[in-house]
Design an enzyme around this catalytic site. Structure first.
Site, PDB file in Angstrom:
ATOM      1  N   ASP A 165       0.853  -1.190   0.000  1.00 62.79           N
ATOM      2  CA  ASP A 165       0.000   0.000   0.000  1.00 62.79           C
ATOM      3  C   ASP A 165       0.890   1.242   0.000  1.00 62.79           C
ATOM      4  O   ASP A 165       1.458   1.618   1.032  1.00 62.79           O
ATOM      5  CB  ASP A 165      -0.914  -0.010   1.225  1.00 62.79           C
ATOM      6  CG  ASP A 165      -1.978   1.084   1.154  1.00 62.79           C
ATOM      7  OD1 ASP A 165      -1.912   1.909   0.215  1.00 62.79           O
ATOM      8  OD2 ASP A 165      -2.857   1.112   2.037  1.00 62.79           O
ATOM      9  N   ASP A 212      -5.064  11.839 -38.457  1.00 63.31           N
ATOM     10  CA  ASP A 212      -4.432  12.603 -37.380  1.00 63.31           C
ATOM     11  C   ASP A 212      -4.944  14.029 -37.283  1.00 63.31           C
ATOM     12  O   ASP A 212      -4.382  14.835 -36.537  1.00 63.31           O
ATOM     13  CB  ASP A 212      -2.911  12.608 -37.574  1.00 63.31           C
ATOM     14  CG  ASP A 212      -2.517  13.126 -38.952  1.00 63.31           C
ATOM     15  OD1 ASP A 212      -3.418  13.312 -39.794  1.00 63.31           O
ATOM     16  OD2 ASP A 212      -1.317  13.348 -39.198  1.00 63.31           O
ATOM     17  N   ASP A 217     -37.019  -9.318 -83.385  1.00 59.68           N
ATOM     18  CA  ASP A 217     -36.979 -10.453 -82.455  1.00 59.68           C
ATOM     19  C   ASP A 217     -35.757 -10.355 -81.542  1.00 59.68           C
ATOM     20  O   ASP A 217     -35.351 -11.341 -80.948  1.00 59.68           O
ATOM     21  CB  ASP A 217     -36.966 -11.782 -83.214  1.00 59.68           C
ATOM     22  CG  ASP A 217     -35.758 -11.910 -84.150  1.00 59.68           C
ATOM     23  OD1 ASP A 217     -34.933 -10.965 -84.177  1.00 59.68           O
ATOM     24  OD2 ASP A 217     -35.641 -12.925 -84.854  1.00 59.68           O
ATOM     25  N   ASP A 234     -35.718 -13.837 -91.200  1.00 58.67           N
ATOM     26  CA  ASP A 234     -34.717 -14.631 -90.494  1.00 58.67           C
ATOM     27  C   ASP A 234     -33.986 -15.558 -91.458  1.00 58.67           C
ATOM     28  O   ASP A 234     -32.769 -15.712 -91.373  1.00 58.67           O
ATOM     29  CB  ASP A 234     -35.393 -15.422 -89.379  1.00 58.67           C
ATOM     30  CG  ASP A 234     -34.386 -16.257 -88.605  1.00 58.67           C
ATOM     31  OD1 ASP A 234     -33.504 -15.664 -87.963  1.00 58.67           O
ATOM     32  OD2 ASP A 234     -34.467 -17.494 -88.665  1.00 58.67           O
ATOM     33  N   CYS A 286     -33.405 -19.356 -68.941  1.00 57.36           N
ATOM     34  CA  CYS A 286     -33.590 -18.008 -69.495  1.00 57.36           C
ATOM     35  C   CYS A 286     -34.643 -17.274 -68.667  1.00 57.36           C
ATOM     36  O   CYS A 286     -35.810 -17.660 -68.651  1.00 57.36           O
ATOM     37  CB  CYS A 286     -34.024 -18.077 -70.959  1.00 57.36           C
ATOM     38  SG  CYS A 286     -34.348 -16.452 -71.663  1.00 57.36           S
ATOM     39  N   CYS A 338     -37.908 -15.731 -70.546  1.00 60.92           N
ATOM     40  CA  CYS A 338     -38.941 -16.596 -71.098  1.00 60.92           C
ATOM     41  C   CYS A 338     -39.914 -17.079 -70.028  1.00 60.92           C
ATOM     42  O   CYS A 338     -40.838 -17.813 -70.333  1.00 60.92           O
ATOM     43  CB  CYS A 338     -38.306 -17.807 -71.788  1.00 60.92           C
ATOM     44  SG  CYS A 338     -37.458 -17.376 -73.315  1.00 60.92           S
ATOM     45  N   ASP A 343     -41.721 -12.186 -49.590  1.00 60.25           N
ATOM     46  CA  ASP A 343     -41.943 -10.815 -49.130  1.00 60.25           C
ATOM     47  C   ASP A 343     -43.262 -10.770 -48.371  1.00 60.25           C
ATOM     48  O   ASP A 343     -44.120 -11.653 -48.517  1.00 60.25           O
ATOM     49  CB  ASP A 343     -41.969  -9.848 -50.315  1.00 60.25           C
ATOM     50  CG  ASP A 343     -41.932  -8.398 -49.855  1.00 60.25           C
ATOM     51  OD1 ASP A 343     -41.458  -8.160 -48.739  1.00 60.25           O
ATOM     52  OD2 ASP A 343     -42.385  -7.513 -50.606  1.00 60.25           O
TER      53      ASP A 343
END
Length: 1435
Positions: free
Chosen positions: A512, A771, A1084, A1135, A1186, A1189, A1210
């Site tokens: 002490d 700093d 397309d 096409d 995909c 689609c 959700d």
């Protein structure tokens, strides 16, 4: 004696002498007992005159009663006498002492009961802030909440921030309140949304539990009877004020809904308090010198935050309060017994252990002790310095005189260094040859951390960290050097208790430094002793004083005076500690090093040092010697195998050198760090303050220690000229400059150091970046500067210095590149260079300066300058300025000539934003609160998309400004935009998912932007229809583009160096060029449709820019998309025309081409299987992967994960109820139901039901609390489900389920009248959507589509297994004309009648009867019609 005898006179003295000392005893009280009591009271420092009145006796009894349990018999007799005297003064008739004590207990007990009843009555009368009162008609009515009470609640929440004090504050303010009042209080603190969400979850859970335990009665209610409250009624959401009053005040079985609701709120507040105050009650312990009162305050503050029952809290109070007290107080508390009240504890422990208490007791002892003892005290005090072992004299570092130390010096505190006398540094930083005096031990001259090699204390930045000692200290001590090689170190984290040998007896003692004497208990010492009285804990104690007693501690002996007496703790005081040479040492920079590691599997850098010139070597040597003296680096030997190269450059002044270390290799190998501060603070976000100071932390990195285990990796070498001597090796002890971990570690350490100062000084606003420190307050200047000095001292205690030369006290303040004034701010002066020749590096620096200036200077533009340095260029490459760039630079110069200032933020005012388009796709904006007083300005030139328009860019500007506002001010501003509401909503209706923007109000400001053309939403009647298409070969880069019309007109052109996308766009351009003012165009190509339908007004693509020019010339244009290969006449015809001689198809090897073709045409699986020769299951898998689609309602731009096992979930709301919706992303299949509450428990239960019905591997949700709860995490873990969350500010990440929510609500409205309850209507709507509505590819319903997708997935998985299995086999075959077996060839496919093989690059189809399939076991011989192994074809 006369004074003592005057206590009683007349009849009272007669009554006194009639009372017996003990029941049945012949002895009675006499006058001498009063005289004795007066003297005893003087011993206890009490006033004897108090004995003359009954009130004075009561005060004496209250003072002496706490010490009775530990007091002596003499104290008990004194207390008994005062009790009898109190009865005599009050004229109570008693016969002996026992009856007097009984009478005292009765009177005091009745007083306590009366006081408690009075307090209870007053509390009931004044505690209810909102009582339910009766009006003149006798009806119970509600008294509204007062604004004063509401304001007190809001202020408490803002100040306490959900600390434990907020719970009793809430209980006090809501006393007697009903649910309506409590909800009013909660609404008043709506800014704390995170805390209120936690509170909402608790209320929902308690409401559900109430409904479970209090089910409503079955059948209709009798007439006139009001229903029983449900959980939502108690919460006030579905009940009225009158109903709440009725339930509370009804005579039969009243239900106090307000009190019940308050209990729920307290449960939620407990949960919030635990979040905001995570300290456990077990961590609350009393410090060695902490007053017991402060410890009790901390204990009960934390106890209120504990979520435990009252019984558990009572147990904590009874046990932990005593258990965690310091030993001094614990000794007293245990002596009080288990039934002691808190009041008794606080009275008994008042002042225990503190220096004030010890000084007061010592002063009283010296004033009242007998004269002959004063010499004893003098002898005790004179024992210092008489120890024969002590050598040398004590010298004060303050005044320079001998005989005392600086702490006890009465002279004024000398400024500056105590060693050299210069100001600007303290003695520990003095570089005149000696170290800081606190680090020098009295017995050896060694530094505290160099005493023992086994110590693990972190090395401070000012300590060298090595083991070498200075020669000066070694020669100064001489023979004592051997005794001080390794002295003991006793840390003070706990009580310093050691084992000592005193007079040959072993005992545990407390070291002490605050005690003058050494006092021991229960020890028998030899020799003569003399009596003595000393002041101790709880009063005076009588001790025996022994001289010249031998005391041995940690191997060292000393002789001194020892006192033996009834002390609660054995104490070694300063008289012995001084002789032992014991000192208190204060280590500098107690910052704990942050552990750092290398990346897994990596070793440290081993890069050789490159050659350096002689002057650089000399400069580096001098720099490193200075750093070594300061303890920043340490020398190392050859055992360290790591090295990093160093070099030196001259500083800006050209006279001094600067050391640089190339840590690039170490940075690659070091673990990653998280930057705790992601940006720099902005002055526009600062509040205007009356007083401001700017500080800079000197040698910031060098004040933080580096992890000792990591230091070896920072090794570097200083070479010698001509390799004359081996290089000098060093390693860093502190954070090095240039190392990747230094910024993050420094920021984190600095924040931890500043946190306690911020808590103790809430009046100061401290902005910290690296700093640089900004400190502002509204305190008077003198008080503000006092606080600044406290801050500097606080930083200094942790080893951080704040140099005076960078301490800015007066404005303007230079901070973070800004210039701060009391009422305004600006950027520091910017000078743009004038150069004849500009390099890439020069342009980069110029753009950086202009970008920095744009935050306050309006109209700064850099677009043309940025164009100069596009592409990959060398930094030294010369760049000629274009005419536009020169003009832009001159405009910026003119803008920077005029000084512009910003203002500071005012929290009570709204934020506003003005946005303007400057031309050339550049935008500017100003954020302000008052007109012409900008907080911040900025510009926007970035273009996220190649094809865009003004509306989309405006949305991006809004998003940027909103995010800046949230970061700087924490809230969103109001916008003034250069667009009309009609123009905005025309574009935003279809492109609401393109980007995130906040809620805002329309205030249009000219000049306005507009859309220059618009695509029609329906076909144009009477206009010619053009079917357009384009095709390209990926290898040859050749292609075709063209169109056909329904009137037979057609046009085909050939293209070179093109792609499919360019060919598709070229076909649309041809149609626009050859068509009239109105035209219908059919393509397309999803890519071309996405580019054109977003209505761009500028593009980086030349073809798109030409298309935009053609569109502006048209009156009406309709553009639509059709799937390829669907048999649509015009599309199929064009096409075939453009695909001729362009495309090439390979079986199986053409899967990549088939996927590319599907991304372009989105044809069905039959077309893919036919055109590319793929098996049906492979073609179906391409369709299933995909997203376009299968998904309806997805944003035009962007795609989501459409794997077969991905679901989006959700919660939506309808009719006040909560509907949870799960959508199978790939098919659009819905699972939905009504849940009672939006909690984690209900959501997790729904997820488990979903996983029990369908294969669920991944779920995608938003960041709501029910989805982020621990219950939800547990359900996902158990079901092995991966949980992904939405992207903030990007609703597209939840786009599928958001679109399905709208569709589901639409169907519910259609069938609502067929169902009584909403939950029934929800299930009906789910059935309708899943099985009664067809659409999409193949005309499937959602239910059919999910089954088809899952079945195709199983088939594809099995097919892939077969393909992989087939690759393990080899085939021997023969042609029809050649009987010789050929092979082995690779097996590609095995059909029922033939196999497909690949032999030397050629793919062939061979009948099964002419092929032999074997497993490849290495080299094998093939015989005719026989297998080389026993394996069959079926295998």
């Amino acid at each position: 004696m006369g004074a003592s005898a005057s206590v009683l006179t007349g009849s009272k003295l007669d009554a006194w002498e009639q009372i017996r000392l003990k029941p049945g005893s012949k002895k009675k009280y006499r006058l001498k007992h009063l005289v004795w009591a007066s003297r005893e009271l003087e011993r206890f420092a009490c006033n004897p005159e108090l004995l003359e009145t009954a009130e004075g006796n009561e005060k004496l009894l209250q003072q002496l009663e706490p010490a009775l349990k530990t007091g002596s018999d003499s104290l008990q007799s004194l207390w008994n006498a005062i009790v009898v005297l109190w009865c005599v003064h009050n004229r109570y008739k008693i016969g002996d002492t026992q009856q007097a004590i009984q009478k005292l207990k009765e009177v005091m007990g009745s007083r306590k009961s009366a006081d408690a009843a009075k307090e209870d009555t007053s509390a009931r009368q004044a505690g209810q802030n909102y009582p339910i009162v009766s009006n003149a008609q006798g009806q119970m009515v509600h008294q509204a909440i007062s604004p004063r009470t509401l304001n007190a609640w809001v202020k408490a929440v803002e100040e306490k921030a959900f600390n434990p004090e907020i719970i009793p504050m809430f209980m006090a303010l809501s006393e007697g309140a009903i649910s309506y009042d409590i909800n009013t209080m909660l609404n008043a603190i709506g800014g704390h949304q995170g805390a209120l969400q936690v509170l909402k979850e608790v209320i929902n859970e308690e409401a559900v539990e109430w409904d479970r335990t209090h089910p409503p009665p079955v059948g209709p209610l009798p007439p006139g009877q009001i229903r029983e409250p449900t959980g939502s009624d108690i919460a006030g959401t579905t009940s009225t004020q009158q109903e709440q009053i009725h339930w509370t005040t009804r005579p039969n079985q009243p239900i106090p809904v307000g009190d019940i609701y308050r209990k729920w709120i307290v449960l939620g507040l407990n949960k919030m308090v635990k979040m905001y105050s995570p300290v456990s009650i077990l961590d609350i312990k009393q410090g060695p010198k902490e007053p017991f009162r402060d410890y009790v305050d901390r204990f009960y503050k934390t106890l209120r935050a504990e979520q435990a029952t009252q019984e558990v809290k009572n147990w904590m109070t009874e046990t932990l309060l005593v258990q965690n007290a310091n030993p001094d107080c614990k000794q007293i508390l245990k002596s009080l017994g288990p039934g002691a009240t808190l009041e008794e504890m606080m009275v008994a422990c008042q002042g225990v252990g503190g220096p004030t208490h010890k000084a007061r007791v010592l002063a009283e002892a010296m004033a009242t002790a007998q004269q002959d003892l004063k010499g004893g005290y003098t002898a005790v005090f004179m024992q210092r310095g008489q120890n024969p072992i002590r050598k040398g004299t004590i010298k004060c570092f303050n005044c320079g005189k001998e005989g005392h130390i600086a702490r006890n010096c009465r002279a004024p505190r000398k400024k500056g260094c105590w060693k050299c006398g210069q100001e600007g540094h303290q003695m520990k930083d003095c570089r005149n040859g000696k170290q800081f005096f606190r680090q020098i031990l009295a017995s050896g001259g060694h530094e505290a951390r160099q005493l023992c090699a086994e110590t693990s204390t972190p090395i401070s930045p000012t300590d060298g960290g090595g083991s070498e000692g200075t020669g000066e200290s070694g020669t100064e001590r001489g023979p004592e050097r051997a005794l001080s090689v390794c002295l003991p170190q006793i840390p003070l984290w706990d009580r310093p208790i050691v084992t000592a040998r005193v007079g040959g007896h072993l005992c545990e003692v407390l070291l002490d430094t605050g005690a003058d004497d050494t006092v021991l208990n229960n020890i028998q010492l030899e020799g003569k002793w003399k009596p003595k009285m000393i002041g101790g804990i709880g009063g005076f104690i009588k001790v025996k004083e022994y001289d010249n007693v031998t005391v041995e501690i940690e191997g060292r002996e000393v002789q001194g005076t020892v006192l033996v007496g009834p002390t609660p703790v054995n104490i070694i005081g300063r008289n012995i500690l001084t002789g032992l040479g014991c000192t208190l040492n204060f280590p500098i920079s107690p910052i704990a090093p942050v552990p750092v590691k290398l990346k897994p599997g990596m070793d440290g850098p081993k890069v050789k040092q490159w050659p350096l010139s002689k002057e650089k070597i000399e400069a580096l040597t001098a720099i490193c010697q200075e750093m070594e003296q300061e303890g920043k680096i340490s020398r190392i030997g050859p055992e360290n195998p790591y090295n990093t190269p160093i070099f030196a450059i001259k500083k800006k002044d050209g006279t001094k050198w600067r050391k640089l270390v190339d840590f690039r290799e170490l940075n690659k190998r070091t673990q990653e760090f998280w930057e705790v501060q992601l940006g720099i603070p902005h002055p526009g976000g600062l509040k205007q303050k009356q007083s401001v100071t700017v500080l800079d932390v000197g040698d910031a990195y060098f004040s933080c220690p580096l992890d000792p285990d990591f230091r070896k990796y920072t090794a570097f070498t200083i070479p010698s000229v001509n390799n004359e001597t081996p290089g000098i090796r060093y390693q860093y002890n502190v954070l090095p400059q240039g190392w990747k971990g230094s910024p993050a570690i420094f920021q984190s350490s600095m924040t931890k150091i500043l946190d306690p100062f911020r808590r103790d000084n809430p009046e100061l606003e401290i902005c910290q970046y690296m700093d640089d420190l900004y400190v502002g307050s509204d305190l008077p200047l003198t008080e503000h500067r006092k606080r600044i000095e406290l801050l500097r001292e606080h930083l200094y205690q942790w080893g951080f210095t704040t140099p005076d030369k960078k301490h800015q006290k007066e404005p303007p303040f230079l901070w973070m590149g800004y210039e701060l004034h009391p009422d305004k701010w600006t950027v520091q002066s910017i000078q743009l260079p004038n150069k004849d020749v500009w390099t890439v590096n020069d342009i980069q620096k110029l753009i950086g300066k202009l970008n920095w200036a744009s935050q306050i200077y309006q109209g700064i533009r850099v677009r043309e300058l940025c164009k100069l340095i596009r592409g990959t260029k060398s930094l030294t490459e010369v760049v000629p300025l274009s005419r536009e760039a020169e003009l832009e630079l001159e405009e910026n110069r003119e803008r920077l000539k005029q000084p512009v200032h910003g203002v500071y933020y005012q929290p009570d005012k709204d934020l506003w934003v003005n946005i303007q388009k400057q031309g050339g796709e550049q935008w500017t904006y100003q954020i302000y609160q008052e007109e012409h007083k900008n907080l911040k300005t900025g510009k926007y030139t970035r273009q996220k998309a190649s094809h865009t328009n003004d509306i989309r860019q405006l949305a991006e500007v809004i998003q940027k400004v909103s995010q800046e506002s949230i970061i700087i001010w924490g809230k969103l501003p109001k916008f003034k935009l250069p667009v009309t509401r009609e123009t905005w909503e025309t574009w935003w209706a279809d492109y609401w998912q393109a980007t995130w923007i906040p809620e805002w109000e329309f205030v249009s400001t000219p000049p306005l932007i507009k859309l220059w053309y618009r695509l029609e939403s329906e076909p144009i009647m009477g206009a010619e229809t053009y079917y357009v298409d384009g095709a390209a070969n990926r290898e040859t880069k050749l292609g075709k583009a063209g169109y056909v019309t329904e009137q037979g007109k057609q046009k085909i052109i050939k293209l070179d160096e093109t792609t499919n996308q360019k060919a598709e766009l070229m076909a649309i351009l041809l149609a626009l060029q050859d068509s009239k003012e109105t035209v219908n165009i059919v393509t397309d190509s999803q890519y071309a449709l996405g580019v054109i339908s977003s209505q761009p007004t500028q593009s980086e693509s030349p073809i798109v820019q030409q298309i935009i020019e053609e569109l502006t010339k048209k009156e009406q244009v309709y553009l639509t998309w059709v799937p390829a290969h669907k048999g649509i006449g015009g599309n199929e015809k064009i096409d075939k025309l453009v695909s001729k001689d362009i495309r090439r198809v390979l079986f199986l090897e053409g899967i990549d081409q088939a996927q590319e073709d599907h991304e372009k045409y989105h044809s069905n699986w039959k077309a893919l299987a036919s055109e590319f020769g793929l098996p049906p299951v492979v073609a179906k898998e391409i369709i299933a992967s995909c997203p376009k689609c299968h998904i309806k309602g997805e944003a035009i731009h962007g795609q989501v994960d459409c794997s077969p096992e991905v679901w989006q979930i959700d919660c939506t709301h309808m009719e006040g109820k909560i509907i949870i919706v799960a959508v199978h992303v790939a098919s659009g299949f819905i699972e939905a139901e009504v849940i009672p509450a939006e909690t984690g428990q209900e959501t997790a239960y729904f997820l488990l039901k979903l996983a029990a019905r369908w294969p669920v591997k991944v779920i995608h949700t938003d960041n709501g609390p029910n989805f982020t709860s621990t219950t939800m995490k547990a359900a996902c873990w158990w079901a092995n489900i991966q949980h992904e969350f939405g992207i903030p500010y990007n609703p597209q990440s939840q786009g599928v389920v958001e679109a399905m929510n709208k569709e589901l609500k639409s169907i519910i409205q259609q069938v609502r009248d067929q169902a009584e309850h909403l939950r029934t209507a929800v299930q009906m709507a789910v059935f309708v959507h899943n099985f009664k509505r067809k659409g999409g590819i193949g005309g499937y319903t959602a239910g059919e589509r999910i089954i088809d997708i899952l079945a195709s997935q199983i088939q594809t998985t099995e097919l892939q297994k077969q393909i992989l299995k087939x690759h393990k086999f080899r085939v021997y075959y023969r042609d029809s004309r050649d009987p010789i077996w050929k092979g082995p060839a690779q097996l590609l496919w095995k059909g029922e009648g033939a196999v497909v093989i690949q032999d030397k690059g050629d793919i062939k189809v061979v009948p099964r009867r002419k092929a032999k399939i074997i497993r490849e076991y290495g080299k094998q011989m093939a015989g005719t019609d026989s297998m080389a192994s026993g394996q069959t074809e079926s295998e």
